[in-house]
Each structure stands twice: as structure tokens, then as C-alpha cells.
Design an enzyme around this catalytic site. Structure first.
Site, PDB file in Angstrom:
ATOM      1  N   HIS A 198       6.896  -3.514  -6.047  1.00 21.89           N
ATOM      2  CA  HIS A 198       6.896  -3.131  -4.637  1.00 21.89           C
ATOM      3  C   HIS A 198       6.430  -4.277  -3.745  1.00 21.89           C
ATOM      4  O   HIS A 198       6.953  -4.472  -2.632  1.00 21.89           O
ATOM      5  CB  HIS A 198       6.002  -1.907  -4.435  1.00 21.89           C
ATOM      6  CG  HIS A 198       5.990  -1.383  -3.031  1.00 21.89           C
ATOM      7  ND1 HIS A 198       7.117  -0.872  -2.420  1.00 21.89           N
ATOM      8  CD2 HIS A 198       4.983  -1.297  -2.110  1.00 21.89           C
ATOM      9  CE1 HIS A 198       6.811  -0.486  -1.186  1.00 21.89           C
ATOM     10  NE2 HIS A 198       5.531  -0.738  -0.977  1.00 21.89           N
ATOM     11  N   ASP A 199       5.465  -5.040  -4.195  1.00 26.55           N
ATOM     12  CA  ASP A 199       4.958  -6.163  -3.402  1.00 26.55           C
ATOM     13  C   ASP A 199       5.997  -7.257  -3.189  1.00 26.55           C
ATOM     14  O   ASP A 199       5.762  -8.179  -2.405  1.00 26.55           O
ATOM     15  CB  ASP A 199       3.714  -6.763  -4.065  1.00 26.55           C
ATOM     16  CG  ASP A 199       2.433  -6.050  -3.657  1.00 26.55           C
ATOM     17  OD1 ASP A 199       2.489  -5.182  -2.768  1.00 26.55           O
ATOM     18  OD2 ASP A 199       1.372  -6.370  -4.230  1.00 26.55           O
ATOM     19  N   ASP A 258      10.619  -2.053  -8.319  1.00 29.01           N
ATOM     20  CA  ASP A 258       9.666  -1.236  -7.564  1.00 29.01           C
ATOM     21  C   ASP A 258       9.519   0.133  -8.225  1.00 29.01           C
ATOM     22  O   ASP A 258      10.481   0.891  -8.331  1.00 29.01           O
ATOM     23  CB  ASP A 258      10.181  -1.073  -6.129  1.00 29.01           C
ATOM     24  CG  ASP A 258       9.166  -0.453  -5.180  1.00 29.01           C
ATOM     25  OD1 ASP A 258       8.167   0.110  -5.651  1.00 29.01           O
ATOM     26  OD2 ASP A 258       9.396  -0.542  -3.954  1.00 29.01           O
ATOM     27  N   SER A 301       8.026  -0.718   3.295  1.00 31.37           N
ATOM     28  CA  SER A 301       7.045   0.261   2.852  1.00 31.37           C
ATOM     29  C   SER A 301       6.699   1.215   3.997  1.00 31.37           C
ATOM     30  O   SER A 301       7.584   1.814   4.603  1.00 31.37           O
ATOM     31  CB  SER A 301       5.810  -0.456   2.300  1.00 31.37           C
ATOM     32  OG  SER A 301       4.964   0.420   1.598  1.00 31.37           O
ATOM     33  N   ARG A 360      -8.140   0.932  -4.475  1.00 32.16           N
ATOM     34  CA  ARG A 360      -7.221  -0.215  -4.429  1.00 32.16           C
ATOM     35  C   ARG A 360      -6.769  -0.611  -5.827  1.00 32.16           C
ATOM     36  O   ARG A 360      -5.607  -1.017  -6.017  1.00 32.16           O
ATOM     37  CB  ARG A 360      -7.906  -1.399  -3.753  1.00 32.16           C
ATOM     38  CG  ARG A 360      -6.975  -2.569  -3.470  1.00 32.16           C
ATOM     39  CD  ARG A 360      -5.844  -2.176  -2.549  1.00 32.16           C
ATOM     40  NE  ARG A 360      -5.202  -3.349  -1.963  1.00 32.16           N
ATOM     41  CZ  ARG A 360      -4.281  -3.299  -1.008  1.00 32.16           C
ATOM     42  NH1 ARG A 360      -3.897  -2.134  -0.534  1.00 32.16           N
ATOM     43  NH2 ARG A 360      -3.751  -4.396  -0.506  1.00 32.16           N
TER      44      ARG A 360
END
Length: 357
Positions: free
Chosen positions: A334-335, A305, A152, A218
Site C-alpha cells: 500500500h505504501d 497492496d 488511500s 502503528r
């Protein structure tokens, strides 16, 4: 203008205490935006021992809200008995410029005023972050890095550095990242900053100021870090409801979790820095910058992702000579680069086992 108070530092385990260090750079530091910082503090960790030949350095680059301790945030990848083992390697990880975990950022004291920088902190870029890493590299006496690795925003820093100091890295592994931040990614970051700015308290200093905006930001980010299948699999309610859904509680939980450990202005500034990422800036083009990379390169994408689609990683691999490309399957989008330790280890181990000639 008053600003949000600094959150507590991340809690280290007893065996990690000696690894967190701070370097004071008592010189003016020039930024890409044209402004300067009168001095720098750089928070970093090292694990393991630098070999006499100085040929065992692994430099780990952290992502947006992580810190200088990869043993904490990358379990199963960094640590004794894992892929990046301090018994084999000298591991370095520096907290990025603009963060709230020890390196100079908006919550730091401006020595010219005796007050926190706050909203007067200048805009910083990924290139600026790399220039801070260069200061630490020289301080540590490192001339060569066996492996640079990051995902990332960490991958963005690594690509910037590897395409600028082309002799420094023997090998690199960039994961779920890009060579220039996309309009899609900038739009996500802008939506998060709009959520922060909609909280009228975000520039004040009292307890809880700015936290609602940060929590909303967030919650927006989580939608890009995961994907529809993640939420369907993990947050679906299996009984009839008209309110109090698991997915709703999860969004509030993730917002609260971040606001308990991070500061609103660091989040705002770091998202702006991510938007600035473009390894082609000041060069002929992004492709030209990628073609200058000499390190043996492994580029990994996460199939699910949606924030950094794997087409961006394919582009990187296509334009770096002899680069290898691999895909990781993950439910977590993505995580996945933080979660799929076994799959990452399997692919990266091949790169580490190759002899660099």
C-alpha cells in the site's frame, strides 16, 4: 477529561514557510453525525500562481497521518521539476478535519469551554472533511479544478467530492483507495484502536501519555501498509539469532516515529472517519454514485497492496464512465503510492496531457 498533549507541528523548510496558511471559519459547522462544531480552523498550503483563467488548479488530498504540505510527504511527485510543478499549476492541499496538523481536531480548543475537545470531539466522516474543503475552495475563489489527486484516505475524500460536485473536477486520479471502506480495512482500524484503548493513559495530558498505545497501533498498521515480501526483503536477519530481530526493531521504530509527530486522539478519530467512508450513503448505491462522476478519471492500484486490494480500484474504474485503470508494481504494498514516484508520474502524466473538452 484530560487528554494527550498536542505534538509539535511538522518542520517546514525555509522555502515552504510562506505556503502554510490558516483559514478561520467563524460559523457553526454541521456534521453528518448530527453534532456541530462552533467554528473551524483550516490549515492548508498553496504553491504556484492561480492563472487569470483559474484553469490550472491541482488539488492534492493527503492520507491518514500526512499534513497539508505535499512537497514534504510526496517527494518526486509534487514540487519544482516534478509532475505537479508549481511553475505550471496552482497547487492546493488542505489538512483534513480531525487531524493534529492545524485543522480543527480533538487537540483543538473548544471555544465554548476554553479546554481541548479531547474525547468530547464529535465523530467526523469523510463527507464532513469534503464539506470543509468546500469552504476553502470558496475562500480561494476556485470554480474549477483541473486535477484532483489523492491516495488511500486522500482518494476517499476525492471520490466523495467528485461524486457529489460533479462539475467541479475536470480530471481526477485516485490511487490505492476504495469507494466504500471494506470490512477488512475496518477490522484493521479497529485492532489499532483496541491497541490505543488498551493503554490506560491515552486520555491523559502528561508527557508520553497514550504513546505506547499509539505505537502499538502503528505497528499493526505497518503490517497492512506493507506485505510479507516487503519484510522478507528488507527485515530478514542473515545470522543465527534467538532475539533482537530486525523485524522487531523495525516495528518499534515505526511506532516511535509516529508517536513523535502525531497525537493519539487524532489517530483514533481519523481511523473512525476512514471506516465511515461510503460514497453511496444517502444515494441509491455506491455504483450509482460512481456513475455520476463526470471527470476524466484515472484509477491506479498497487499490485501488492493487501489493505486496499486492486480489485477495489478495478471496481471504481468499471463504474465510472470511460475511466482508465492502471497497476503499479511495488515491493512496498500500500505504501507504494507514496514511494513509486516514477511509476506514478508515467501514468498520471498521460492524464494531465489530455485535453479536457
Amino acid at each position: 477529561m484530560p487528554l494527550t498533549k498536542l505534538k509539535p507541528q511538522y518542520q517546514q523548510k525555509p522555502d515552504q514557510q510562506d505556503n502554510l496558511k490558516s483559514l478561520k471559519f467563524n460559523q457553526e459547522f454541521s456534521l453528518e453525525c448530527g453534532n456541530t462544531l462552533p467554528e473551524l480552523e483550516i490549515s492548508y498550503t498553496t504553491y504556484g500562481t492561480l492563472s487569470p483563467e483559474k484553469d490550472n488548479v491541482v488539488w492534492v488530498f493527503h492520507a491518514l497521518t500526512a499534513n497539508a504540505d505535499p512537497v514534504e510527504w510526496w517527494p518526486g511527485v509534487v514540487g519544482k521539476g516534478y509532475l505537479i510543478d508549481p511553475d505550471k499549476y496552482f497547487i492546493v492541499c488542505a489538512n483534513m478535519l480531525g487531524s493534529c496538523y492545524g485543522t480543527t481536531g480533538p487537540d483543538s480548543i473548544d471555544p465554548r469551554t476554553g479546554e481541548k475537545y479531547g474525547p468530547n470531539f464529535p465523530l467526523v466522516t469523510v463527507k464532513d472533511m469534503v464539506n470543509v474543503h468546500r469552504i476553502l475552495k470558496d475562500h480561494l475563489g476556485i470554480d474549477k479544478v483541473l486535477l484532483g489527486i489523492g491516495g488511500s484516505m486522500g482518494g476517499q475524500q476525492l471520490l466523495e467530492w467528485a461524486s457529489s460536485d460533479v462539475e467541479l473536477f475536470e480530471s481526477i486520479c485516485v490511487i490505492a483507495t476504495n469507494a466504500r471502506h471494506s470490512a477488512w480495512g475496518i477490522a484493521f482500524n479497529t485492532a489499532q484502536r483496541m491497541a490505543i484503548e488498551a493503554d490506560p493513559t491515552y486520555q491523559y495530558s502528561y508527557e508520553g501519555a497514550g504513546e505506547k498505545g499509539l505505537q502499538a497501533a502503528r505497528a499493526i498498521a505497518m503490517l497492512s501498509y506493507r506485505n510479507q515480501n516487503t519484510y522478507r526483503k528488507t527485515q530478514t536477519d542473515f545470522e543465527d539469532k534467538v532475539d533482537d530481530f530486525k523485524a522487531s526493531s523495525y516495528q518499534y521504530y515505526q511506532g516511535q516515529k509516529l508517536s513523535d509527530r502525531f497525537t493519539v486522539l487524532s489517530y483514533w478519530y481519523l481511523s473512525k472517519a476512514m471506516d465511515s467512508h461510503n460514497i453511496g450513503r444517502g444515494k441509491k448505491s455506491v455504483r450509482h454514485a460512481l456513475k455520476s462522476v463526470k471527470a476524466k478519471t484515472l484509477v491506479l492500484g498497487i499490485r501488492t497492496d493487501i489493505l486496499f486490494p486492486y480489485a477495489e480500484q478495478k471496481f471504481i474504474a468499471k463504474n465510472i464512465k470511460d475511466a482508465e485503470f492502471g497497476l503499479i508494481d511495488s515491493l512496498y504494498g500500500h505504501d507504494g503510492f507514496l514511494i513509486e514516484a516514477k511509476a506514478l508520474t508515467k501514468q498520471i502524466q498521460v492524464l494531465l496531457n489530455r485535453k479536457i473538452k
